[in-house]
Write an enzyme that holds these catalytic residues in place. Structure first.
Site, mmCIF file in Angstrom:
data_model
loop_
_atom_site.group_PDB
_atom_site.id
_atom_site.type_symbol
_atom_site.label_atom_id
_atom_site.label_comp_id
_atom_site.label_asym_id
_atom_site.label_seq_id
_atom_site.Cartn_x
_atom_site.Cartn_y
_atom_site.Cartn_z
ATOM 1 N N LYS A 130 1.023 -1.178 -0.028
ATOM 2 C CA LYS A 130 -0.150 0.405 0.055
ATOM 3 C C LYS A 130 0.869 0.804 0.000
ATOM 4 O O LYS A 130 0.575 2.367 -1.077
ATOM 5 C CB LYS A 130 -0.643 0.357 1.205
ATOM 6 C CG LYS A 130 -2.220 -0.932 1.310
ATOM 7 C CD LYS A 130 -2.730 -1.081 2.593
ATOM 8 C CE LYS A 130 -2.535 -1.110 3.853
ATOM 9 N NZ LYS A 130 -1.587 -2.416 3.867
ATOM 10 N N ARG A 177 -9.285 0.913 8.970
ATOM 11 C CA ARG A 177 -9.708 -0.549 9.590
ATOM 12 C C ARG A 177 -10.293 -1.454 10.252
ATOM 13 O O ARG A 177 -10.269 -2.228 10.723
ATOM 14 C CB ARG A 177 -7.736 -0.796 9.845
ATOM 15 C CG ARG A 177 -6.037 -0.761 9.233
ATOM 16 C CD ARG A 177 -5.010 -0.402 10.515
ATOM 17 N NE ARG A 177 -3.685 -1.867 9.960
ATOM 18 C CZ ARG A 177 -2.826 -0.701 9.621
ATOM 19 N NH1 ARG A 177 -2.921 0.763 9.115
ATOM 20 N NH2 ARG A 177 -2.010 -1.532 9.204
ATOM 21 N N ARG A 203 12.190 -6.169 4.246
ATOM 22 C CA ARG A 203 11.602 -4.613 4.479
ATOM 23 C C ARG A 203 12.674 -3.844 4.830
ATOM 24 O O ARG A 203 13.297 -4.277 6.410
ATOM 25 C CB ARG A 203 10.644 -4.446 4.873
ATOM 26 C CG ARG A 203 9.804 -3.286 4.247
ATOM 27 C CD ARG A 203 8.399 -3.146 4.173
ATOM 28 N NE ARG A 203 7.503 -2.788 5.432
ATOM 29 C CZ ARG A 203 6.639 -2.516 5.658
ATOM 30 N NH1 ARG A 203 5.588 -2.943 4.177
ATOM 31 N NH2 ARG A 203 5.461 -2.774 6.637
ATOM 32 N N ARG A 251 14.896 -0.395 9.729
ATOM 33 C CA ARG A 251 13.746 -1.440 9.954
ATOM 34 C C ARG A 251 12.527 -1.288 10.732
ATOM 35 O O ARG A 251 13.136 -0.441 11.868
ATOM 36 C CB ARG A 251 14.480 -2.566 9.951
ATOM 37 C CG ARG A 251 15.115 -3.289 9.532
ATOM 38 C CD ARG A 251 15.271 -4.975 9.358
ATOM 39 N NE ARG A 251 16.890 -5.439 8.461
ATOM 40 C CZ ARG A 251 16.212 -5.614 7.162
ATOM 41 N NH1 ARG A 251 15.032 -5.892 6.958
ATOM 42 N NH2 ARG A 251 17.917 -6.089 6.331
ATOM 43 N N ARG A 306 -0.632 -8.855 13.524
ATOM 44 C CA ARG A 306 -1.170 -7.677 13.147
ATOM 45 C C ARG A 306 -1.916 -8.102 10.991
ATOM 46 O O ARG A 306 -2.475 -8.199 10.867
ATOM 47 C CB ARG A 306 0.368 -6.869 11.771
ATOM 48 C CG ARG A 306 1.136 -5.707 12.322
ATOM 49 C CD ARG A 306 1.778 -5.362 12.828
ATOM 50 N NE ARG A 306 2.367 -5.014 11.297
ATOM 51 C CZ ARG A 306 3.296 -4.489 10.216
ATOM 52 N NH1 ARG A 306 4.298 -5.174 10.714
ATOM 53 N NH2 ARG A 306 3.604 -4.268 9.190
HETATM 54 P P1 AMP Z 1 1.081 0.237 9.383
HETATM 55 O O1 AMP Z 1 2.340 1.327 8.598
HETATM 56 O O2 AMP Z 1 0.038 0.944 8.511
HETATM 57 O O3 AMP Z 1 1.521 -0.916 9.417
HETATM 58 O O4 AMP Z 1 0.568 0.779 10.725
HETATM 59 C C1 AMP Z 1 1.685 0.508 11.899
HETATM 60 C C2 AMP Z 1 0.852 0.475 13.307
HETATM 61 O O5 AMP Z 1 0.118 1.647 13.478
HETATM 62 C C3 AMP Z 1 -0.629 -0.903 13.225
HETATM 63 O O6 AMP Z 1 -0.292 -2.196 12.706
HETATM 64 C C4 AMP Z 1 -1.257 -0.239 14.411
HETATM 65 O O7 AMP Z 1 -0.553 -1.041 15.727
HETATM 66 C C5 AMP Z 1 -0.987 0.952 13.887
HETATM 67 N N1 AMP Z 1 -2.559 1.538 12.990
HETATM 68 C C6 AMP Z 1 -1.837 2.057 11.321
HETATM 69 N N2 AMP Z 1 -3.321 2.631 11.715
HETATM 70 C C7 AMP Z 1 -4.376 1.852 12.184
HETATM 71 C C8 AMP Z 1 -4.991 1.961 12.257
HETATM 72 N N3 AMP Z 1 -6.200 2.865 10.820
HETATM 73 N N4 AMP Z 1 -5.642 1.560 13.336
HETATM 74 C C9 AMP Z 1 -5.334 1.357 14.473
HETATM 75 N N5 AMP Z 1 -4.096 1.238 14.334
HETATM 76 C C10 AMP Z 1 -3.282 1.968 13.193
#
Ligand code: AMP
Length: 214
Positions: A13, A88, A127, A160, A172
């Site tokens: 994404k 989410r 990554r 990282r 996740r």
């Molecule tokens: P990401 O960079 O999108 O993978 O997000 C990293 C972490 O941030 C996730 O594993 C959640 O802990 C938190 N996070 C990011 N976006 C959201 C969201 N829309 N709702 C809840 N937690 C989020």
């Protein structure tokens, strides 16, 4: 045009959002990036979310909806918004619909990026990103250059993510299947959903997204 990129962690994404920003002048709104920035700058909210993020669980709807509300009400994106990692949960999806309606905006398309789970584990544990410009690298398919300099900006600060490890990734993924994947049906029912194969090359996925946005 306002769009959502929907998919599990590691689906690509962020990479595709960055391409859309470069090519179409859209504005990327990544709640993950916003939360990481809050942690780095040591805000109270950053401290509250740190452990939850490291475990791979979702932070509260209230916090992320607040972050998005702040961006949408203060920003001005003529090229449109790309929502990356948001919504989410169903509550976040409803809140986004309400917020956009309040601002007289619409949601034009939701792109679901499909990737199989084994590929996600391989991608995520390999990554790293450039700390200066966010360019994404992968130990197997796009390693950090031998001269140690980012191909995009020349910086030498590669990072990282603390949650890019196998334990956190399993949590996740579970959060994705339990809380986020119902959004596929939600947006399908609304008639907004398009699906692309997220396992193809970065350029091929970008082409599929462009075709979906026509
Ligand atoms: P990401 O960079 O999108 O993978 O997000 C990293 C972490 O941030 C996730 O594993 C959640 O802990 C938190 N996070 C990011 N976006 C959201 C969201 N829309 N709702 C809840 N937690 C989020």
């Amino acid at each position: 045009m306002n769009i959502i990129l929907l998919g599990p962690p590691g689906a690509g994404k962020g990479t595709q959002a960055r391409k859309l920003v470069e090519e179409r002048g859209m504005v990327q709104l990544s709640t993950g990036d916003m939360l990481r920035a809050a942690r780095t700058s040591g805000t109270q909210m950053g401290k509250v979310v740190a452990d939850v993020m490291d475990r791979g669980e979702l932070v509260t709807d209230e916090i992320v909806i607040g972050l998005i509300r702040e961006q949408l009400t203060s920003g001005n994106a003529a090229g449109g918004y790309i929502f990356d990692g948001f919504p989410r949960t169903l509550a976040q999806a409803d809140a986004l619909g309400d917020l956009l309606a309040e601002l007289g905006e619409t949601l034009d398309c939701v792109i679901e990026m499909q990737v199989d789970d084994e590929a996600l584990v391989t991608r995520i544990t390999a990554r790293s990103t450039c700390g200066a410009c966010g360019e994404v690298y992968n130990d197997n398919t796009k390693p950090i250059p031998a001269d140690g300099k980012c191909i995009k900006c020349g910086a030498s600060d590669f990072q990282r993510r603390a949650d890019d490890n196998e334990d956190s990734l399993r949590t996740r993924l579970m959060a994705y299947y339990k809380q986020t994947s119902p959004l596929v049906g939600y947006y399908y029912a609304k008639g907004d959903l398009k699906t692309v194969d997220g396992l193809a090359s970065v350029d091929e996925v970008a082409a599929s997204i462009s075709a979906a946005l026509k």
